[in-house]
Design a protein around this motif. Structure first.
Motif, PDB file in Angstrom:
ATOM      1  N   ARG A 121       0.819  -1.209   0.000  1.00 32.30           N
ATOM      2  CA  ARG A 121       0.000   0.000   0.000  1.00 32.30           C
ATOM      3  C   ARG A 121       0.856   1.264   0.000  1.00 32.30           C
ATOM      4  O   ARG A 121       0.363   2.347  -0.324  1.00 32.30           O
ATOM      5  N   TRP A 151     -12.392   0.008   3.331  1.00 28.78           N
ATOM      6  CA  TRP A 151     -12.403   0.453   1.933  1.00 28.78           C
ATOM      7  C   TRP A 151     -11.010   0.889   1.491  1.00 28.78           C
ATOM      8  O   TRP A 151     -10.538   0.498   0.431  1.00 28.78           O
ATOM      9  N   ASP A 152     -10.381   1.713   2.317  1.00 26.30           N
ATOM     10  CA  ASP A 152      -9.046   2.224   1.967  1.00 26.30           C
ATOM     11  C   ASP A 152      -8.047   1.087   1.806  1.00 26.30           C
ATOM     12  O   ASP A 152      -7.234   1.088   0.868  1.00 26.30           O
ATOM     13  N   ILE A 158      -8.777  -0.788  -1.532  1.00 26.78           N
ATOM     14  CA  ILE A 158      -8.436   0.020  -2.709  1.00 26.78           C
ATOM     15  C   ILE A 158      -6.929   0.215  -2.811  1.00 26.78           C
ATOM     16  O   ILE A 158      -6.342   0.082  -3.892  1.00 26.78           O
ATOM     17  N   ASP A 159      -6.277   0.490  -1.682  1.00 24.70           N
ATOM     18  CA  ASP A 159      -4.834   0.735  -1.701  1.00 24.70           C
ATOM     19  C   ASP A 159      -4.041  -0.513  -2.020  1.00 24.70           C
ATOM     20  O   ASP A 159      -2.979  -0.443  -2.653  1.00 24.70           O
ATOM     21  N   ASN A 218      -5.451  -3.673  -3.491  1.00 24.39           N
ATOM     22  CA  ASN A 218      -5.881  -4.400  -4.688  1.00 24.39           C
ATOM     23  C   ASN A 218      -5.707  -3.601  -5.978  1.00 24.39           C
ATOM     24  O   ASN A 218      -5.477  -4.189  -7.040  1.00 24.39           O
ATOM     25  N   ILE A 219      -5.828  -2.288  -5.883  1.00 24.53           N
ATOM     26  CA  ILE A 219      -5.717  -1.447  -7.080  1.00 24.53           C
ATOM     27  C   ILE A 219      -4.405  -0.684  -7.115  1.00 24.53           C
ATOM     28  O   ILE A 219      -3.581  -0.865  -8.021  1.00 24.53           O
ATOM     29  N   LYS A 220      -4.169   0.141  -6.110  1.00 26.51           N
ATOM     30  CA  LYS A 220      -2.976   0.987  -6.136  1.00 26.51           C
ATOM     31  C   LYS A 220      -1.689   0.168  -6.018  1.00 26.51           C
ATOM     32  O   LYS A 220      -0.679   0.484  -6.653  1.00 26.51           O
ATOM     33  N   VAL A 249     -17.346  -3.048  -2.370  1.00 30.06           N
ATOM     34  CA  VAL A 249     -16.044  -2.433  -2.642  1.00 30.06           C
ATOM     35  C   VAL A 249     -15.030  -3.469  -3.114  1.00 30.06           C
ATOM     36  O   VAL A 249     -14.245  -3.205  -4.037  1.00 30.06           O
ATOM     37  N   TYR A 250     -15.031  -4.647  -2.512  1.00 28.80           N
ATOM     38  CA  TYR A 250     -14.108  -5.686  -2.972  1.00 28.80           C
ATOM     39  C   TYR A 250     -14.385  -6.026  -4.432  1.00 28.80           C
ATOM     40  O   TYR A 250     -13.452  -6.116  -5.245  1.00 28.80           O
ATOM     41  N   THR A 292     -12.992  -3.415  -6.652  1.00 29.66           N
ATOM     42  CA  THR A 292     -11.536  -3.462  -6.833  1.00 29.66           C
ATOM     43  C   THR A 292     -11.137  -4.545  -7.830  1.00 29.66           C
ATOM     44  O   THR A 292     -10.203  -4.358  -8.618  1.00 29.66           O
ATOM     45  N   ALA A 306     -11.822  -3.444 -11.223  1.00 30.85           N
ATOM     46  CA  ALA A 306     -10.725  -2.563 -11.621  1.00 30.85           C
ATOM     47  C   ALA A 306      -9.521  -3.372 -12.089  1.00 30.85           C
ATOM     48  O   ALA A 306      -8.849  -2.988 -13.055  1.00 30.85           O
TER      49      ALA A 306
END
Length: 254
Positions: free
Chosen positions: A62, A105-106, A109-110, A112-114, A152-153, A156, A159
């Motif tokens: 992350r 959520w953070d 997202i951080d 799985n995506i970022k 949210v999962y 991601t 995405a």
């Protein structure tokens, strides 16, 4: 180094660990990453006993700066990654979207995506320059359609699909290949993490069905990586026999 190099993120457990083991057995040297120093050290010992040479990088995916520093610390010959397996990922919580935990959520997202984007940005330019390499992203059936509580999962992993497809388009002028592997129910520590250590809830996820294992997914990942150079396996959906979709599962009654 004469051996090919595979880099596996989130390698300390589950699908990541199984991929590291499979690629070591397949003749690769390994770069394994994760947050748990002790688990990575033990895995390094195991893989080297199988004949692989292993580099460990300990960082939280992350944190972009930490990931960049770790990758840049590798000797030059280790930066020529042949296969990047973007595996690090997690799910947290199963609440309705309007009741969700913002910290969960953070984290999703951080990670799985970022995190996937960070590793792609670090490794793929070298692949493009060498006109050789393979990026294998671990997506999910959850990326195809949302299921109750998955909000949210699922977003991601949708995405991950879009980013995988986009990267494949971006490198189409090169020999770099890009693959999205989408597992269904896999029995790892995934559900334990999702339910913050509640083992009873985690066990119920797999009740009445024989789920996939990390090794099952690693076999598919290795197959994709082992295809002839002119063959690009773009996407693979892998489900347990009694799972029809992300939300349809037939379970044996007790």
């Amino acid at each position: 180094m004469n051996k090919r190099i595979a880099m596996v993120t989130g390698a300390s457990s589950g699908i990541g660990r199984a991929c590291a083991e499979k690629f070591a057995q397949g003749g690769y040297n390994l770069i394994i990453t994760g947050r748990d120093t002790e688990k990575l050290h033990l895995l390094k010992e195991q893989l080297e006993a199988q004949g692989a040479t292993v580099q460990t990088l300990v960082f939280d995916i992350r944190h972009r700066e930490a990931a960049t520093t770790a990758f840049n610390s590798l000797p030059a010959e280790w930066k020529t990654v042949d296969v990047l397996i973007n595996n690090a990922g997690l799910a947290l919580g199963l609440e309705p979207e309007f009741e969700g935990n913002a910290e969960d959520w953070d984290a999703m997202i951080d990670t799985n995506i970022k995190g996937l984007l960070t590793m792609t940005r670090l490794v793929v330019p070298g692949m493009v320059e060498r006109n050789h390499g393979h990026v294998i992203n671990i997506g999910s059936v959850a990326g195809d359609a949302a299921y109750a509580g998955g909000n949210v999962y699922c977003a991601t992993k949708a995405a991950v699909k879009a980013l995988t497809d986009g990267l494949r388009i971006d490198v189409a002028h090169t020999a770099v290949r890009v693959t999205n592997i989408k597992p269904g129910l896999v029995q790892t520590n995934f559900s334990n993490v999702r339910f913050h250590g509640d083992e009873t809830r985690a066990d119920n996820v797999y009740k009445g069905i024989k789920p996939l294992t990390g090794t099952d997914i690693a076999d598919v990942v290795f197959y994709a990586a082992s295809a002839p150079e002119h063959v690009q396996i773009a996407e693979v959906l892998v489900l347990a026999t009694h799972q029809a979709s992300g939300s349809v599962v037939w379970r044996e009654k007790e």
